[in-house]
Design a protein around this motif. Sequence first.
Motif, PDB file in Angstrom:
ATOM      1  N   VAL A 136       0.943   4.895   1.582  1.00  0.00           N
ATOM      2  CA  VAL A 136       0.391   5.506   2.653  1.00  0.00           C
ATOM      3  C   VAL A 136       0.862   7.042   2.418  1.00  0.00           C
ATOM      4  O   VAL A 136       2.112   7.467   2.595  1.00  0.00           O
ATOM      5  CB  VAL A 136       0.588   5.170   4.106  1.00  0.00           C
ATOM      6  CG1 VAL A 136      -0.190   6.156   4.793  1.00  0.00           C
ATOM      7  CG2 VAL A 136       0.166   3.893   4.087  1.00  0.00           C
ATOM      8  N   VAL A 181       0.838  -1.127   0.093  1.00  0.00           N
ATOM      9  CA  VAL A 181      -0.123   0.087  -0.038  1.00  0.00           C
ATOM     10  C   VAL A 181       0.985   1.326   0.005  1.00  0.00           C
ATOM     11  O   VAL A 181       1.879   1.329   0.493  1.00  0.00           O
ATOM     12  CB  VAL A 181      -1.024  -0.063   1.415  1.00  0.00           C
ATOM     13  CG1 VAL A 181      -2.172  -0.926   1.128  1.00  0.00           C
ATOM     14  CG2 VAL A 181      -0.181   0.067   2.564  1.00  0.00           C
ATOM     15  N   VAL A 212      -4.746   5.922   2.051  1.00  0.00           N
ATOM     16  CA  VAL A 212      -4.101   4.714   1.743  1.00  0.00           C
ATOM     17  C   VAL A 212      -4.566   4.112   0.220  1.00  0.00           C
ATOM     18  O   VAL A 212      -5.818   3.920   0.179  1.00  0.00           O
ATOM     19  CB  VAL A 212      -4.498   3.708   2.907  1.00  0.00           C
ATOM     20  CG1 VAL A 212      -3.785   2.389   2.927  1.00  0.00           C
ATOM     21  CG2 VAL A 212      -4.186   4.251   4.409  1.00  0.00           C
ATOM     22  N   LEU A 250      -0.658   3.190  12.505  1.00  0.00           N
ATOM     23  CA  LEU A 250      -0.693   2.616  11.086  1.00  0.00           C
ATOM     24  C   LEU A 250       0.747   1.848  11.220  1.00  0.00           C
ATOM     25  O   LEU A 250       1.798   2.671  10.841  1.00  0.00           O
ATOM     26  CB  LEU A 250      -1.078   3.408  10.069  1.00  0.00           C
ATOM     27  CG  LEU A 250      -1.053   2.722   8.593  1.00  0.00           C
ATOM     28  CD1 LEU A 250      -2.292   1.661   8.890  1.00  0.00           C
ATOM     29  CD2 LEU A 250      -1.411   3.725   7.633  1.00  0.00           C
ATOM     30  N   ASP A 301       6.038   3.290  12.088  1.00  0.00           N
ATOM     31  CA  ASP A 301       4.795   3.692  12.513  1.00  0.00           C
ATOM     32  C   ASP A 301       4.180   5.270  12.237  1.00  0.00           C
ATOM     33  O   ASP A 301       5.049   6.193  12.366  1.00  0.00           O
ATOM     34  CB  ASP A 301       4.864   3.639  14.180  1.00  0.00           C
ATOM     35  CG  ASP A 301       5.062   2.253  14.536  1.00  0.00           C
ATOM     36  OD1 ASP A 301       4.618   1.372  13.965  1.00  0.00           O
ATOM     37  OD2 ASP A 301       5.865   2.045  15.550  1.00  0.00           O
ATOM     38  N   GLU A 347       4.306  -2.755   3.259  1.00  0.00           N
ATOM     39  CA  GLU A 347       3.364  -3.954   3.645  1.00  0.00           C
ATOM     40  C   GLU A 347       2.675  -3.368   4.767  1.00  0.00           C
ATOM     41  O   GLU A 347       3.460  -3.155   5.677  1.00  0.00           O
ATOM     42  CB  GLU A 347       3.745  -5.327   3.256  1.00  0.00           C
ATOM     43  CG  GLU A 347       4.096  -5.563   2.076  1.00  0.00           C
ATOM     44  CD  GLU A 347       4.741  -6.984   2.201  1.00  0.00           C
ATOM     45  OE1 GLU A 347       5.116  -7.637   3.222  1.00  0.00           O
ATOM     46  OE2 GLU A 347       5.393  -7.612   1.142  1.00  0.00           O
ATOM     47  N   LEU A 348       1.276  -3.534   5.135  1.00  0.00           N
ATOM     48  CA  LEU A 348       0.804  -3.266   6.398  1.00  0.00           C
ATOM     49  C   LEU A 348       1.304  -4.407   7.395  1.00  0.00           C
ATOM     50  O   LEU A 348       1.206  -5.481   6.999  1.00  0.00           O
ATOM     51  CB  LEU A 348      -0.686  -3.305   6.175  1.00  0.00           C
ATOM     52  CG  LEU A 348      -1.293  -1.952   5.599  1.00  0.00           C
ATOM     53  CD1 LEU A 348      -2.839  -2.308   5.372  1.00  0.00           C
ATOM     54  CD2 LEU A 348      -0.999  -0.927   6.535  1.00  0.00           C
ATOM     55  N   THR A 349       1.685  -4.151   8.666  1.00  0.00           N
ATOM     56  CA  THR A 349       2.093  -5.045   9.611  1.00  0.00           C
ATOM     57  C   THR A 349       1.429  -4.627  10.841  1.00  0.00           C
ATOM     58  O   THR A 349       0.595  -3.666  10.986  1.00  0.00           O
ATOM     59  CB  THR A 349       3.477  -5.263  10.072  1.00  0.00           C
ATOM     60  OG1 THR A 349       3.782  -3.729  10.570  1.00  0.00           O
ATOM     61  CG2 THR A 349       4.349  -5.349   8.591  1.00  0.00           C
ATOM     62  N   ARG A 350       1.429  -5.340  11.876  1.00  0.00           N
ATOM     63  CA  ARG A 350       0.969  -5.081  13.112  1.00  0.00           C
ATOM     64  C   ARG A 350       1.653  -4.043  13.792  1.00  0.00           C
ATOM     65  O   ARG A 350       2.754  -4.063  13.921  1.00  0.00           O
ATOM     66  CB  ARG A 350       0.739  -6.371  14.027  1.00  0.00           C
ATOM     67  CG  ARG A 350      -0.129  -7.566  13.508  1.00  0.00           C
ATOM     68  CD  ARG A 350      -0.037  -8.706  14.683  1.00  0.00           C
ATOM     69  NE  ARG A 350      -0.865  -9.741  13.849  1.00  0.00           N
ATOM     70  CZ  ARG A 350      -1.793 -10.306  14.302  1.00  0.00           C
ATOM     71  NH1 ARG A 350      -2.271  -9.920  15.616  1.00  0.00           N
ATOM     72  NH2 ARG A 350      -2.687 -11.318  13.759  1.00  0.00           N
ATOM     73  N   THR A 355      10.327  -1.212  10.215  1.00  0.00           N
ATOM     74  CA  THR A 355       8.746  -0.890  10.526  1.00  0.00           C
ATOM     75  C   THR A 355       8.670   0.684  10.943  1.00  0.00           C
ATOM     76  O   THR A 355       9.398   1.233  11.774  1.00  0.00           O
ATOM     77  CB  THR A 355       8.241  -1.691  11.677  1.00  0.00           C
ATOM     78  OG1 THR A 355       8.275  -2.997  11.375  1.00  0.00           O
ATOM     79  CG2 THR A 355       6.622  -1.359  11.957  1.00  0.00           C
ATOM     80  N   LEU A 366       3.749   0.131   8.982  1.00  0.00           N
ATOM     81  CA  LEU A 366       4.123  -0.158   7.542  1.00  0.00           C
ATOM     82  C   LEU A 366       5.724  -0.878   7.536  1.00  0.00           C
ATOM     83  O   LEU A 366       6.343  -0.266   8.246  1.00  0.00           O
ATOM     84  CB  LEU A 366       4.003   1.152   7.010  1.00  0.00           C
ATOM     85  CG  LEU A 366       3.716   1.033   5.406  1.00  0.00           C
ATOM     86  CD1 LEU A 366       2.242   0.426   5.210  1.00  0.00           C
ATOM     87  CD2 LEU A 366       3.869   2.326   4.792  1.00  0.00           C
ATOM     88  N   SER A 367       5.639  -1.850   6.912  1.00  0.00           N
ATOM     89  CA  SER A 367       6.971  -2.482   6.630  1.00  0.00           C
ATOM     90  C   SER A 367       7.633  -2.015   5.327  1.00  0.00           C
ATOM     91  O   SER A 367       7.183  -2.254   4.207  1.00  0.00           O
ATOM     92  CB  SER A 367       6.896  -3.913   6.776  1.00  0.00           C
ATOM     93  OG  SER A 367       8.160  -4.661   6.344  1.00  0.00           O
TER      94      SER A 367
END
Length: 185
Positions: free
Chosen positions: A139, A137, A176, A157, A167, A149-152, A165, A159-160
Amino acid sequence: MSDAAASDAGDGDVQGVRASARGWLTLQLAALGFVGLCGALKSGGSGSTAPRGVEIVAGVLVLLALFVAILAVYLVGRTAWPHSGTPDDPARAARRLRTGLVLTFVTVLLTALAATSAWWPAPESEAGEGAATAPAVAVTTSAGTWCGELTRGSGALALSVRGRTVDIPVTDVVAVTPVGDCGSS
């Protein structure tokens, strides 16, 4: 004991069995509803990881549970409300009630067995390291655009991006957008 007293005692036994059957009928109808709900969830569910054979066995078990539940409700209902004008033997009524209750518990057991197919583990290709990656994605924030890529994450939000990562506070996100890949970003 006279014949009239013996008849009254028998009628009292039958009335007690009938009252018990009426109480158990509520539980049976709940079990029948449970079977119906499991059958609806089974037919409406998608994306099962169980092998086709396990799915077929689970479907057959749900149908079998439905038929057993119907038979059990019939037996207990016939005990609770016998056909008019038919004298009912207390021992026979108690046996019908007992059989109906055993069949009710068999129904719940069959339904539980059928439901176990929902917990079938995912094949290794789906659950392992070789699993497909999340879609990329872009952003957009007021400070610029991030692609990854969206991550936990927690509270933002996550993003990797290129192995690290990032934030991004949700309040800073303007848009997005899904993208094929982040090769040029």
